[in-house]
Design a protein around this motif. Structure first.
Motif, PDB file in Angstrom:
ATOM      1  N   LEU A 232      39.173  18.385  66.743  1.00 14.44           N
ATOM      2  CA  LEU A 232      38.578  18.215  67.788  1.00 14.44           C
ATOM      3  C   LEU A 232      38.281  16.821  67.943  1.00 14.44           C
ATOM      4  N   GLN A 233      39.006  16.102  69.278  1.00 15.53           N
ATOM      5  CA  GLN A 233      39.147  15.330  69.836  1.00 15.53           C
ATOM      6  C   GLN A 233      38.577  14.935  70.830  1.00 15.53           C
ATOM      7  N   VAL A 234      37.789  13.515  70.490  1.00 16.63           N
ATOM      8  CA  VAL A 234      36.699  13.350  71.610  1.00 16.63           C
ATOM      9  C   VAL A 234      36.575  12.180  72.084  1.00 16.63           C
ATOM     10  N   ASN A 235      36.316  12.228  73.222  1.00 12.45           N
ATOM     11  CA  ASN A 235      36.297  11.409  74.345  1.00 12.45           C
ATOM     12  C   ASN A 235      34.284  11.021  74.077  1.00 12.45           C
ATOM     13  N   ILE A 236      34.706  10.011  72.992  1.00 10.46           N
ATOM     14  CA  ILE A 236      33.213   9.994  72.812  1.00 10.46           C
ATOM     15  C   ILE A 236      32.378   8.463  73.741  1.00 10.46           C
ATOM     16  N   SER A 237      33.544   7.900  74.409  1.00  6.75           N
ATOM     17  CA  SER A 237      33.078   5.876  74.565  1.00  6.75           C
ATOM     18  C   SER A 237      33.311   6.434  76.233  1.00  6.75           C
ATOM     19  N   GLY A 238      33.478   8.177  76.837  1.00  2.85           N
ATOM     20  CA  GLY A 238      33.412   8.626  77.752  1.00  2.85           C
ATOM     21  C   GLY A 238      34.891   7.659  78.992  1.00  2.85           C
ATOM     22  N   GLU A 239      35.648   6.952  78.409  1.00  2.00           N
ATOM     23  CA  GLU A 239      36.343   6.346  78.970  1.00  2.00           C
ATOM     24  C   GLU A 239      37.328   7.222  80.073  1.00  2.00           C
ATOM     25  N   GLU A 240      37.879   7.065  81.551  1.00  2.00           N
ATOM     26  CA  GLU A 240      37.994   8.125  82.162  1.00  2.00           C
ATOM     27  C   GLU A 240      39.390   8.981  82.300  1.00  2.00           C
ATOM     28  N   THR A 241      40.574   7.916  81.614  1.00  3.17           N
ATOM     29  CA  THR A 241      41.790   7.847  81.381  1.00  3.17           C
ATOM     30  C   THR A 241      42.271   8.533  80.157  1.00  3.17           C
ATOM     31  N   LYS A 242      40.915   8.585  79.086  1.00  2.00           N
ATOM     32  CA  LYS A 242      41.425   9.752  78.016  1.00  2.00           C
ATOM     33  C   LYS A 242      41.092  10.464  77.717  1.00  2.00           C
ATOM     34  N   PHE A 243      42.482  11.314  76.803  1.00  2.00           N
ATOM     35  CA  PHE A 243      42.057  12.543  76.309  1.00  2.00           C
ATOM     36  C   PHE A 243      40.795  13.103  76.075  1.00  2.00           C
ATOM     37  N   GLY A 244      40.398  14.264  75.430  1.00  2.00           N
ATOM     38  CA  GLY A 244      39.183  13.931  74.192  1.00  2.00           C
ATOM     39  C   GLY A 244      37.795  14.905  75.326  1.00  2.00           C
ATOM     40  N   VAL A 245      37.276  15.797  74.292  1.00  2.10           N
ATOM     41  CA  VAL A 245      35.775  16.755  75.153  1.00  2.10           C
ATOM     42  C   VAL A 245      35.241  15.852  75.136  1.00  2.10           C
ATOM     43  N   GLU A 246      33.879  15.914  76.683  1.00  2.00           N
ATOM     44  CA  GLU A 246      33.016  14.949  76.387  1.00  2.00           C
ATOM     45  C   GLU A 246      31.883  15.262  75.381  1.00  2.00           C
ATOM     46  N   THR A 247      31.484  14.020  74.616  1.00  2.00           N
ATOM     47  CA  THR A 247      30.666  14.708  73.882  1.00  2.00           C
ATOM     48  C   THR A 247      29.246  15.292  73.854  1.00  2.00           C
ATOM     49  N   ASP A 248      28.893  15.791  74.788  1.00  2.00           N
ATOM     50  CA  ASP A 248      28.133  16.459  75.003  1.00  2.00           C
ATOM     51  C   ASP A 248      28.819  17.792  74.887  1.00  2.00           C
TER      52      ASP A 248
END
Ligand SMILES: *Cc1c(COP(=O)(O)O)cnc(C)c1O
Length: 232
Positions: free
Chosen positions: A125-141
């Protein structure tokens, strides 16, 4: 430096980072090194395999398929780039581990393709933990919800988590991101109990892998430090 020398140097750095982790009294996992081969030719990839690399990371399904026939030796293929739903069938047919699962839509499509191909597909599961808008990945929550969805599919196996940290000039700045990922990883692992399939925490690239390992990564994806700068 040759590709072999580079790999030897990286393995030393991995050991040194694990030693630092140990000195802090933290749990130590063996670290798997995935060679990222986007834009690399067959000869370079073969040199890396001859130097002991047993896992290849490619960003695009098609690029991996055109290369794999030219490559000798037992290697696992990892898909590390964003996966579009129209490429899912080919991806399931070709990759041992897919790092980039980040939406319900993709989970549905992967489940269906794996069922058709009679394969239990291992995914991260790819997580966008930094919350960067440009990156793929599910939001942490939303990560735990999507993890549950993957775990409830008999055609998929949730093997862990992946993140791409933003490129910081000072890789120390990525440390809080890696630390938060490790906490999420351990939370998921302990929720799964002794039978958990969750074993990989995929984080760390050329710029930041030492920090990632200090924070608990056990799967690093390295291109530039093995092959030199990419030619585009
Ligand atoms: C290109 C890439 C890497 C490797 O990057 P380097 O900085 O060359 O080590 C790792 N992970 C992903 C997802 C990539 O796209």
């Amino acid at each position: 430096m040759s590709i072999t020398d580079n790999i030897i140097a990286i393995r030393r750095e991995i050991d040194a980072a694990l030693e630092r982790r140990k000195e802090h009294g933290l749990e130590v996992f063996p670290v798997k090194l995935v060679a990222v081969t986007k834009n690399q030719n067959i000869a370079s990839i073969q040199a890396a395999i001859n130097a002991g690399i047993d896992a290849i990371g490619e960003n695009r399904v098609q690029e991996a398929l055109t290369k794999r026939d030219g490559i000798q030796g037992p290697v696992d293929w990892h898909l590390i780039g964003h996966l579009q739903t129209n490429k899912v069938r080919q991806a399931v047919a070709s990759f041992d581990l897919i790092h980039s699962v980040d939406s319900e839509r993709l989970v549905f499509a992967l489940d269906k393709a794996a069922a058709k191909l009679n394969k239990r597909q291992a995914v991260l599961l790819q997580v966008n933990i930094s919350g960067e808008e440009t990156k793929f990945g599910v939001e942490t929550d939303q990560a735990l919800g999507l993890a549950d969805m993957i775990m409830s599919s008999s055609n998929l196996k949730l093997s862990g988590l992946m993140t791409i940290a933003p490129h910081f000039p000072n890789p120390e700045d990525a440390r809080p991101i890696f630390r938060e990922m490790y906490q999420l990883f351990m939370q998921l692992r302990s929720a799964g109990g002794v039978h958990t399939t969750i074993q990989w925490l995929s984080m760390g690239m050329t710029n930041d892998y030492q920090i990632a390992i200090e924070e608990g990564s056990n799967l690093i994806r390295i291109g530039t430090a093995i092959f030199g700068p990419r030619q585009y």
